[in-house]
Structure formats: structure tokens, C-alpha cells
Write a protein that holds these residues in place. Structure first.
Motif, PDB file in Angstrom:
ATOM      1  N   GLN A 207     -42.455  38.630  53.123  1.00 10.94           N
ATOM      2  CA  GLN A 207     -43.760  38.004  52.918  1.00 10.94           C
ATOM      3  C   GLN A 207     -44.628  38.838  51.988  1.00 10.94           C
ATOM      4  O   GLN A 207     -45.245  38.312  51.043  1.00 10.94           O
ATOM      5  N   HIS A 208     -44.692  40.141  52.233  1.00 15.95           N
ATOM      6  CA  HIS A 208     -45.550  41.012  51.433  1.00 15.95           C
ATOM      7  C   HIS A 208     -45.076  41.087  49.978  1.00 15.95           C
ATOM      8  O   HIS A 208     -45.873  40.924  49.044  1.00 15.95           O
ATOM      9  N   THR A 209     -43.765  41.294  49.800  1.00 16.73           N
ATOM     10  CA  THR A 209     -43.232  41.417  48.442  1.00 16.73           C
ATOM     11  C   THR A 209     -43.400  40.121  47.660  1.00 16.73           C
ATOM     12  O   THR A 209     -43.829  40.133  46.495  1.00 16.73           O
ATOM     13  N   ALA A 210     -43.046  38.993  48.298  1.00 12.14           N
ATOM     14  CA  ALA A 210     -43.144  37.707  47.614  1.00 12.14           C
ATOM     15  C   ALA A 210     -44.585  37.367  47.261  1.00 12.14           C
ATOM     16  O   ALA A 210     -44.878  36.868  46.162  1.00 12.14           O
ATOM     17  N   SER A 211     -45.514  37.637  48.176  1.00 10.57           N
ATOM     18  CA  SER A 211     -46.918  37.307  47.928  1.00 10.57           C
ATOM     19  C   SER A 211     -47.501  38.141  46.793  1.00 10.57           C
ATOM     20  O   SER A 211     -48.210  37.619  45.921  1.00 10.57           O
ATOM     21  N   VAL A 212     -47.207  39.438  46.802  1.00  9.75           N
ATOM     22  CA  VAL A 212     -47.723  40.303  45.737  1.00  9.75           C
ATOM     23  C   VAL A 212     -47.139  39.913  44.385  1.00  9.75           C
ATOM     24  O   VAL A 212     -47.855  39.841  43.375  1.00  9.75           O
ATOM     25  N   ALA A 213     -45.841  39.621  44.346  1.00 10.59           N
ATOM     26  CA  ALA A 213     -45.200  39.245  43.087  1.00 10.59           C
ATOM     27  C   ALA A 213     -45.770  37.935  42.564  1.00 10.59           C
ATOM     28  O   ALA A 213     -46.100  37.822  41.366  1.00 10.59           O
ATOM     29  N   ALA A 214     -45.877  36.927  43.435  1.00 14.84           N
ATOM     30  CA  ALA A 214     -46.414  35.636  43.005  1.00 14.84           C
ATOM     31  C   ALA A 214     -47.865  35.747  42.565  1.00 14.84           C
ATOM     32  O   ALA A 214     -48.290  35.112  41.588  1.00 14.84           O
ATOM     33  N   SER A 215     -48.636  36.561  43.272  1.00 11.42           N
ATOM     34  CA  SER A 215     -50.037  36.747  42.915  1.00 11.42           C
ATOM     35  C   SER A 215     -50.176  37.372  41.533  1.00 11.42           C
ATOM     36  O   SER A 215     -50.998  36.937  40.713  1.00 11.42           O
ATOM     37  N   THR A 216     -49.373  38.374  41.242  1.00 14.17           N
ATOM     38  CA  THR A 216     -49.434  39.046  39.939  1.00 14.17           C
ATOM     39  C   THR A 216     -49.033  38.104  38.811  1.00 14.17           C
ATOM     40  O   THR A 216     -49.688  38.050  37.761  1.00 14.17           O
ATOM     41  N   ILE A 217     -47.956  37.363  39.017  1.00 13.40           N
ATOM     42  CA  ILE A 217     -47.480  36.442  37.970  1.00 13.40           C
ATOM     43  C   ILE A 217     -48.510  35.350  37.708  1.00 13.40           C
ATOM     44  O   ILE A 217     -48.787  35.004  36.544  1.00 13.40           O
ATOM     45  N   ALA A 218     -49.096  34.790  38.765  1.00 11.80           N
ATOM     46  CA  ALA A 218     -50.082  33.723  38.590  1.00 11.80           C
ATOM     47  C   ALA A 218     -51.313  34.228  37.843  1.00 11.80           C
ATOM     48  O   ALA A 218     -51.845  33.536  36.957  1.00 11.80           O
ATOM     49  N   SER A 219     -51.769  35.422  38.184  1.00 15.01           N
ATOM     50  CA  SER A 219     -52.946  35.978  37.496  1.00 15.01           C
ATOM     51  C   SER A 219     -52.663  36.246  36.025  1.00 15.01           C
ATOM     52  O   SER A 219     -53.512  35.983  35.158  1.00 15.01           O
ATOM     53  N   ASP A 220     -51.468  36.753  35.736  1.00 14.34           N
ATOM     54  CA  ASP A 220     -51.129  37.033  34.344  1.00 14.34           C
ATOM     55  C   ASP A 220     -50.944  35.740  33.545  1.00 14.34           C
ATOM     56  O   ASP A 220     -51.324  35.662  32.368  1.00 14.34           O
ATOM     57  N   GLY A 222     -52.371  32.792  34.074  1.00 15.47           N
ATOM     58  CA  GLY A 222     -53.682  32.185  33.821  1.00 15.47           C
ATOM     59  C   GLY A 222     -54.682  33.207  33.355  1.00 15.47           C
ATOM     60  O   GLY A 222     -55.838  33.176  33.767  1.00 15.47           O
ATOM     61  N   ASN A 223     -54.275  34.090  32.510  1.00 16.91           N
ATOM     62  CA  ASN A 223     -55.055  35.230  32.026  1.00 16.91           C
ATOM     63  C   ASN A 223     -56.492  34.845  31.690  1.00 16.91           C
ATOM     64  O   ASN A 223     -56.753  34.186  30.701  1.00 16.91           O
ATOM     65  N   GLY A 224     -57.427  35.265  32.568  1.00 18.61           N
ATOM     66  CA  GLY A 224     -58.835  34.999  32.323  1.00 18.61           C
ATOM     67  C   GLY A 224     -59.332  33.697  32.908  1.00 18.61           C
ATOM     68  O   GLY A 224     -60.543  33.459  32.915  1.00 18.61           O
ATOM     69  N   SER A 225     -58.441  32.835  33.405  1.00 19.40           N
ATOM     70  CA  SER A 225     -58.857  31.539  33.943  1.00 19.40           C
ATOM     71  C   SER A 225     -58.412  31.319  35.384  1.00 19.40           C
ATOM     72  O   SER A 225     -59.050  30.568  36.115  1.00 19.40           O
ATOM     73  N   VAL A 226     -57.314  31.925  35.776  1.00 14.10           N
ATOM     74  CA  VAL A 226     -56.777  31.770  37.130  1.00 14.10           C
ATOM     75  C   VAL A 226     -56.666  33.144  37.775  1.00 14.10           C
ATOM     76  O   VAL A 226     -56.139  34.083  37.175  1.00 14.10           O
ATOM     77  N   GLN A 227     -57.167  33.242  38.985  1.00 13.16           N
ATOM     78  CA  GLN A 227     -57.066  34.474  39.748  1.00 13.16           C
ATOM     79  C   GLN A 227     -56.270  34.199  41.024  1.00 13.16           C
ATOM     80  O   GLN A 227     -56.090  33.047  41.433  1.00 13.16           O
ATOM     81  N   SER A 228     -55.807  35.240  41.644  1.00 15.15           N
ATOM     82  CA  SER A 228     -55.041  35.082  42.878  1.00 15.15           C
ATOM     83  C   SER A 228     -55.244  36.302  43.763  1.00 15.15           C
ATOM     84  O   SER A 228     -55.697  37.360  43.300  1.00 15.15           O
ATOM     85  N   GLY A 229     -54.907  36.144  45.022  1.00  9.79           N
ATOM     86  CA  GLY A 229     -55.036  37.248  45.964  1.00  9.79           C
ATOM     87  C   GLY A 229     -54.069  37.084  47.119  1.00  9.79           C
ATOM     88  O   GLY A 229     -53.585  35.988  47.406  1.00  9.79           O
ATOM     89  N   VAL A 230     -53.784  38.186  47.769  1.00  6.89           N
ATOM     90  CA  VAL A 230     -52.886  38.201  48.926  1.00  6.89           C
ATOM     91  C   VAL A 230     -53.726  38.201  50.194  1.00  6.89           C
ATOM     92  O   VAL A 230     -54.738  38.908  50.282  1.00  6.89           O
ATOM     93  N   GLY A 231     -53.323  37.405  51.165  1.00  5.84           N
ATOM     94  CA  GLY A 231     -54.073  37.290  52.414  1.00  5.84           C
ATOM     95  C   GLY A 231     -53.965  38.536  53.273  1.00  5.84           C
ATOM     96  O   GLY A 231     -52.893  38.826  53.813  1.00  5.84           O
ATOM     97  N   ALA A 232     -55.068  39.265  53.397  1.00  2.96           N
ATOM     98  CA  ALA A 232     -55.053  40.494  54.211  1.00  2.96           C
ATOM     99  C   ALA A 232     -54.863  40.172  55.689  1.00  2.96           C
ATOM    100  O   ALA A 232     -54.185  40.906  56.411  1.00  2.96           O
TER     101      ALA A 232
END
Length: 268
Positions: A207-220, A222-232
Motif C-alpha cells: 500500500q505504501h509503495t504503490a501510493s507513493v509511486a502513483a502520487s509522484t507519477i500523477a504530480s509529475d 500534471g506538472n503545475g496543474s494536478v497535485q496528489s498526496g498519500v493518505g496519512a
């Protein structure tokens, strides 16, 4: 007066609270936490949308430029497509929550039904579809489900352990006695809780690895238009649940080894 009665009741209860009862309480807490983790984003009930693995949302920020970007100007095109969208999507194990206009979250396990409630201007880059793909193709909740079942069976086995009870000795006086639990039952309970702990560890790491990886890819992307975060909150629930199961595993192992040592001393 009520406080005095409560104190007297606790004084009578504590001596009969066995070691296995503490382990049962820890298992019960772990099961509740892991169940909450699985229930995240499954409904719009208060607090449930806040338990999510990953969130994707539209937000205008200065884009990041890097020499590795072949076409840095694509960020302008993406920003023009996004426009004034502010939609946020949160993903759980069995559901997706959407907040299209900054109000309350609408949650469902059917991404198509959620997409029908949103206009093209609110989700121009299809974040709902991306979130659905992440949930269906990457997230695997069944190890946690099996772990909860195994932990519950271990809870039942611990409930069969003998507790304190009064017996009358040869002199006719009463004394408190607590027999040792069955060794086979103890070993089965240890095996079950150990396997449950391993399953939860694998799931939480996944869960942690997949969420961090997906969050990073989505943010990159949508560079400047889409943001993402992992649920703490989801991460905390998963890791605390795993920690409690490990504590129970160690506690059962110590109990079995201690009983075995006492048996050996008595035999000698």
C-alpha cells in the motif's frame, strides 16, 4: 459513592484478568483498525472519506522545469485544459470519493456512477478514471481480509484458554487456581497470528509503495496543474494494526516458551 463502587469492582476484576485477555484486547483493537482501513472511502459517512490511500486533485502551482523534459511547454497546454477545475478524488480499498466543487464528498465503489455526477469542466483530465484504474489494478485488499479472519480465529482460540477459578484443597480451604492452556491450541494460535502479521506487513508495504509511486507519477504528469498526496490516516491505521499483531505474536511466543520452561523444571 459511585466512584467507590467502580474502584471496588476494578479491584475484583483485575486479579482475574489473565495474560491472554490482554492479548485478546490487542487483537480486537487491531481488527477494528484494519477494518477501518478497508472501509476507507466506501461511504460518505463522517470521517470515512478521510481514510484514503491516495488523493488526486486539481491545483494550479508553478510548474517544474527540467532538462529531461522534451517539451516543457506542454504544462501550458495542460493548464489551459484544466482551467478552473478544483475536483478532488480520494481512493480507498473498496471505494472512491469525489469532491467536485469544494463541498462534501460523494463516495461509491462504482467509478462510472461517480463520473456521471461530474461535468467535463470539473474533471477535464479524467482523474476519476485514473483513480479507478489505481484501485482496480494496483490495490490488493484481500491479504488484509485474510489477516483479519486469521486474527479473529486466534481471538476465539485465546478465549478458550482457562482463567482463574477457585478450588478447594485437601484442607477444605479455597484458593485461586489457573491451569496452563493447551499447548497445541497455543501453538495453533501463534501460527495464525504470525501469518496474519506477515500478511498485514506485506499489504501495508505494498500500500505504501504503490501510493507513493502513483502520487509522484500523477504530480509529475500534471506538472503545475494536478497535485496528489498519500493518505496519512490509512498509513497510520495499517502500521498500528501491524504493530499490535506483532506484539501479540511475541506475547504468545513468550508465553509458550515460559510454559515449556516451567514444565521442564517440574520434570527435572
Amino acid at each position: 459513592m459511585a466512584t467507590l463502587r467502580f474502584s471496588l469492582g476494578m479491584q475484583r476484576l483485575v486479579p482475574f484478568l489473565g495474560y491472554h485477555h490482554v492479548l485478546m484486547i490487542l487483537i480486537a483493537i487491531a481488527i477494528v483498525l484494519l477494518s477501518l482501513l478497508l472501509a476507507g472511502c466506501s461511504s460518505s459517512s463522517p470521517g470515512i472519506p478521510n481514510i484514503f490511500l491516495i488523493s488526486l486533485y486539481y491545483q494550479s502551482d508553478p510548474p517544474t522545469f527540467d532538462p529531461a523534459q522534451v517539451d516543457p511547454g506542454v504544462t501550458t497546454a495542460i493548464a489551459n485544459i484544466v482551467g478552473q477545475a478544483i475536483l478532488e478524488v480520494r481512493v480507498g480499498y473498496f471505494g472512491i470519493c469525489v469532491n467536485a466543487d469544494g463541498g462534501s464528498f460523494l463516495c461509491s465503489n462504482n467509478a462510472s456512477a461517480l463520473a456521471e455526477q461530474v461535468s467535463v469542466d470539473q474533471d477535464p483530465l479524467n482523474l476519476i478514471w485514473i483513480a479507478s484504474t489505481f484501485k482496480d489494478s494496483i490495490i490488493f485488499p484481500y491479504l488484509i481480509i485474510v489477516a483479519i479472519i486469521l486474527a479473529f480465529v486466534c481471538f476465539i482460540l485465546l478465549a478458550t484458554f482457562p482463567g482463574w477459578h477457585e478450588e478447594t484443597d485437601e484442607r477444605g480451604s479455597e484458593r485461586d487456581v489457573k491451569p496452563f492452556p493447551s499447548r497445541p491450541v497455543s501453538q495453533i494460535a501463534l501460527a495464525l497470528i504470525f501469518v496474519a502479521s506477515v500478511f498485514v506487513l506485506v499489504s501495508v508495504l505494498w500500500q505504501h509503495t504503490a501510493s507513493v509511486a502513483a502520487s509522484t507519477i500523477a504530480s509529475d504528469f500534471g506538472n503545475g496543474s494536478v497535485q496528489s498526496g498519500v493518505g496519512a490516516g490509512a498509513m497510520v491505521l495499517g502500521w498500528i494494526g501491524f504493530t499490535l499483531l506483532i506484539i501479540v505474536t511475541i506475547g504468545l511466543l513468550v508465553m509458550i516458551l515460559s510454559i515449556q520452561l516451567l514444565d521442564n523444571l517440574v520434570d527435572d
